[in-house]
Design an enzyme around this catalytic site. Structure first.
Site, PDB file in Angstrom:
ATOM      1  N   LYS A 117       1.171  -1.043   0.333  1.00 46.57           N
ATOM      2  CA  LYS A 117      -0.318  -0.316   0.321  1.00 46.57           C
ATOM      3  C   LYS A 117       1.061   1.097   0.000  1.00 46.57           C
ATOM      4  O   LYS A 117       0.458   2.256  -1.004  1.00 46.57           O
ATOM      5  CB  LYS A 117      -1.340   0.281   1.408  1.00 46.57           C
ATOM      6  CG  LYS A 117      -2.056  -0.746   1.334  1.00 46.57           C
ATOM      7  CD  LYS A 117      -3.294  -0.935   1.517  1.00 46.57           C
ATOM      8  CE  LYS A 117      -3.998  -1.845   1.986  1.00 46.57           C
ATOM      9  NZ  LYS A 117      -5.561  -1.987   2.389  1.00 46.57           N
ATOM     10  N   LYS A 200      -5.614 -11.267  -5.824  1.00 38.53           N
ATOM     11  CA  LYS A 200      -7.108 -11.408  -5.145  1.00 38.53           C
ATOM     12  C   LYS A 200      -7.925 -10.617  -5.255  1.00 38.53           C
ATOM     13  O   LYS A 200      -7.801  -9.672  -5.412  1.00 38.53           O
ATOM     14  CB  LYS A 200      -6.206 -11.757  -3.645  1.00 38.53           C
ATOM     15  CG  LYS A 200      -6.272 -10.141  -2.964  1.00 38.53           C
ATOM     16  CD  LYS A 200      -6.637 -10.253  -0.877  1.00 38.53           C
ATOM     17  CE  LYS A 200      -6.111  -8.978  -0.471  1.00 38.53           C
ATOM     18  NZ  LYS A 200      -7.079  -8.420   0.862  1.00 38.53           N
ATOM     19  N   LYS A 203     -11.408  -4.464  -3.119  1.00 41.75           N
ATOM     20  CA  LYS A 203     -12.143  -4.136  -3.523  1.00 41.75           C
ATOM     21  C   LYS A 203     -11.578  -2.038  -4.767  1.00 41.75           C
ATOM     22  O   LYS A 203     -11.636  -1.739  -4.996  1.00 41.75           O
ATOM     23  CB  LYS A 203     -12.924  -2.856  -1.966  1.00 41.75           C
ATOM     24  CG  LYS A 203     -12.145  -2.683  -1.143  1.00 41.75           C
ATOM     25  CD  LYS A 203     -12.986  -1.834   0.423  1.00 41.75           C
ATOM     26  CE  LYS A 203     -12.426  -1.569   1.583  1.00 41.75           C
ATOM     27  NZ  LYS A 203     -11.722  -3.271   1.405  1.00 41.75           N
TER      28      LYS A 203
END
Ligand code: ATP
Ligand code: LTN
Length: 341
Positions: A117, A200, A203
């Site tokens: 991230k 995976k 969202k």
């Protein structure tokens, strides 16, 4: 006869989207529901975790309510488990600070979710909260003396850190925390994206590859119809050469309860189109009642808030005891009577 206490379970989910998706449901939330039968369960909507990356305050508030409504709609029962919002229980942050001070910079830097991230935003654009996020997660778990933590496979490393922090605190200051284990399902632990089956389902990827529980059935059917499949035509699981078809079979199996081998037989001589059509039906059967119930709950905000207030009160009772013990062992001067801590 001695009463044997039930094992404790804690888990959390971030309110970072308007809807949960099939990966959340199969990897984690379905286990939340099952575990309420045999354990004392604490489930929280982790809104504090949701601000480690850019956020919109109005959306956060709305998503927190919708998340709680979805959890109730998919079967979390407030009569049997404690459902609450993380920011309503200040003990999480109180404990998190102490754990931050025993966590090592090096171990936090090795967390792959942080690396992924923070790479997207770069060091200048990533918040310090994104870095310390796994320590707050450890505090969520340890404050309840949880024995088991139902999560998807991607949270394994965070759980390992939680165990290390509990063990370190216990050996330095005396046994204070239960060292928890993961509860990671075999079927559904890793649902892959429909458009990029190497990643995976998430969202954070484009919505075409992600089946949201609150999607209209026609949208879901279209996403499944457009799922990336592989060359060849046989409906068989082969993670290396047929990751797309393998993922669709895995989702079908996790939802229908039929083994992949059984499904391969069922689809023998038939093509990918048949698999997709049937899968859309299997998904609709599971998510339609969840969608309807979520809407009813969102429309009754007073009832939702009442459930969350009762949950927070119960959570504070339990977390308060642990955090008081941890503060005492860590050497903080107890506040004099009458001083609110
Ligand atoms: P993001 O990818 O944006 O970080 P997310 O969609 O993975 O978010 P989280 O809120 O991080 O969702 O995850 C909530 C729970 O769902 C966690 O326990 C996680 O392990 C599980 N989970 C998330 N995605 C999947 C997936 N594709 N397969 C199985 N479990 C999943
Ligand atoms: N980090 C988790 C969410 C999370 C959690 C927790 C899960 C926060 N606190 C405590 C289990 C227990 C995630 O990203 N899915």
């Amino acid at each position: 006869m001695a009463v044997v206490p039930l094992p404790r379970v804690l888990s959390g989910i971030q309110p970072t989207a308007g809807s949960f998706h099939l990966g959340n449901y199969l990897g984690a939330l379905r286990q939340w529901v099952a575990l309420q039968e045999t354990t004392e369960a604490f489930y929280c909507v982790v809104d504090l975790h949701a601000i480690t990356q850019d956020w919109n305050p109005d959306e956060l508030r709305q998503n927190t309510l919708t998340s709680a409504a979805q959890l109730l709609a998919l079967g979390v029962d407030p009569a049997r488990s404690t459902l609450f919002v993380q920011s309503h229980v200040p003990e999480h942050v109180r404990l998190s600070w102490v754990l931050e001070c025993i966590a090592r910079f090096g171990e936090a830097s090795r967390m792959t979710q942080f690396k992924d991230k923070s790479q997207r935003e770069g060091a200048e654009g990533s918040s310090v909260g994104l870095f310390t996020y796994p320590v707050l997660m450890a505090a969520d778990i340890l404050a309840y003396q949880a024995d088991q933590v139902p999560v998807g496979d991607d949270q394994r490393q965070h759980l390992e850190l939680t165990r290390d922090l509990a063990t370190r605190f216990n050996s330095r200051f005396g046994r204070t925390f239960t060292v928890p284990s993961g509860f990671i399902p075999e079927a559904g632990a890793r649902v892959m994206d429909l458009q990029s089956p190497g990643k995976k389902m998430s969202k954070s990827l484009p919505p075409a590859g992600c089946v949201f529980l609150l999607d209209e059935p026609s949208v879901t059917a279209k996403k499944i119809r457009s799922a990336v499949t592989d060359t060849g035509r046989e409906v068989v699981a082969d993670p290396v050469n047929k990751p797309g078809v393998t993922n669709l079979l895995g989702i079908h199996s996790a939802l229908s309860g039929r083994s992949v081998a059984d499904l391969e037989q069922h689809f023998a001589g038939r093509g990918y189109g048949d698999l997709k059509k049937e899968l859309a039906e299997v998904v609709a059967d599971v998510v339609t009642p969840i969608r309807t119930r979520t809407q009813e709950l969102v429309d009754d905000r007073a009832e939702l808030e009442r459930i969350l207030a009762a949950g927070a009160a119960r959570a504070r009772e339990v977390a308060g005891v642990t955090v008081a013990a941890a503060y005492e062992r860590a050497g903080f001067l107890a506040p004099a009577a009458g001083v609110v801590a």
